[in-house]
Design a protein around this motif. Sequence first.
Motif, PDB file in Angstrom:
ATOM      1  N   GLN A 101      26.101 -32.791  -2.323  1.00  9.76           N
ATOM      2  CA  GLN A 101      26.681 -32.476  -3.579  1.00  9.76           C
ATOM      3  C   GLN A 101      26.112 -31.160  -4.847  1.00  9.76           C
ATOM      4  OE1 GLN A 101      30.810 -32.464  -4.340  1.00  9.76           O
ATOM      5  NE2 GLN A 101      29.582 -31.248  -5.071  1.00  9.76           N
ATOM      6  N   GLU A 149      33.679 -38.278  -7.810  1.00  6.14           N
ATOM      7  CA  GLU A 149      32.872 -36.732  -8.553  1.00  6.14           C
ATOM      8  C   GLU A 149      31.544 -37.538  -9.542  1.00  6.14           C
ATOM      9  OE1 GLU A 149      33.546 -33.916  -6.591  1.00  6.14           O
ATOM     10  OE2 GLU A 149      34.541 -35.929  -5.709  1.00  6.14           O
ATOM     11  N   GLU A 154      28.376 -35.299 -10.989  1.00  4.08           N
ATOM     12  CA  GLU A 154      28.529 -34.236 -11.152  1.00  4.08           C
ATOM     13  C   GLU A 154      29.671 -34.915 -13.277  1.00  4.08           C
ATOM     14  OE1 GLU A 154      32.695 -31.038 -11.049  1.00  4.08           O
ATOM     15  OE2 GLU A 154      31.669 -32.094  -9.381  1.00  4.08           O
TER      16      GLU A 154
END
Length: 463
Positions: A101, A149, A154
């Motif tokens: 990611q 996420e 993130e």
Amino acid sequence: MSSTVNGGISFWYAQEGTPAPREPLPGDTTADVCIVGGGYTGLWTAYYLKKAVPFLNITLLEAKFCGYGASGRNGGWLYNGIAGRDRYAKLHGHEAAVRLQQAMNESVTEVIRAAAEEGIDADIHQGGVLEIAHSPAQLARLKHFHAAEIAFGEKDRELYGARETADRIRVTGAVGSTWTPHGARLHPVKLVKGLATAVEALGVTIHESTPVTEIKPKHAITPYGTVRAPYILRCTEGFTASLTGQRRTWLPMNSSMIATEPLTDAQWESIGWNGLETLGDTAHAYMYAQRTADGRIALGGRGVPYRYGSKTDNDGRTQPRTIEALREILTRFFPQLAGLGIAHAWSGVLGVPRDWCATVTLDRSTGLGWAGGYVGSGVTTANLAARTLRDLIQQDSGQSGPTDLTTLPWVNHKVRTWEPEPLRWLGVQTMYAAYRTADRRESTTHTATTDRLATLADRLSGR
């Protein structure tokens, strides 16, 4: 409807014009690396390989012209989503998926950096990605997605309620949204044209109108001759099924788009889309949209999802009922735009692996490599895949050792093939019929639970 241009590759090409044709392959030849496919994956791979090893003799073969496929037809979403991350977390551990990611987050920045370095003006604006919810079930999924996420690193993602969502974009009926800064709007054709020009300037040979019919170790076979090279890289994404022996490798999923006539200043003011975010939703049959540099809305969705026998479209033409379905999404989101004209409609295909996981591979025993299966997230993923192929080739040829990219969990991931027809067609039609029914039921039942038909479709599809 009569004034809507249908097909002609895409609206992006209607704006920019198709490129001047490059010469086809003149006959048998040799190279150090042969790349099959002139979309983002193939062009970025040629770009990074030639920058890293200038003496390499690289030949790129394209069946039509560079950017004819998804790279010239997509929604212009440069964002950090990657297909298969959750599966990679299960297979390789959470931290491996976090690294993947993070690499995607960085790839958004890398595309912007490289475009600027090469002087490619692709209308890029980093306004982030806003994904909205319209119903209690969508809101529950959106909150789960937002939390996931953040769990994958993130930390700069934001969650909004209905009022905060309206402060960004006034989508009628939106009850919440999530926003990430790791996204940008761009003009797909301006990027692909500029990238092809940059690649040629580096000394890469590009042959267009040269369909590759078969790939074998050290051989790319075309009607005009064969390119022999130690490394043959398949970068054909949704068109992979046209190659000998590859019909069931990746399913060519259809996606369609419309572009409106330009909005007036008053219309833009009425919907408040001032941050130029790319816009998506959390429906099962989801939509995606951007505010273009010339003041239009370009909006897409699945339409007719799959053609029997893994066939692809004819130059982007799409079905009238798909155009109407996309128009309905536009007016449901923004009722005040109900009379706005649709200037252009088109479609294209994206590659879907059986387990819905994007992959990048180099078989060191044969020299065959490939990347793709992006499931609609290819604008950014293609860049990461290209830099990974570069590192894998440098590692295999002894020019470097393992890198952060070669050890990402999607490298050399193996995927089983799709079922034969008619099972393939029946499965995809059933899956999307279930998703659309689930969306309709969720919009009327007002429960926070995902409809069971969508859950069943997820299991059927292997997502």
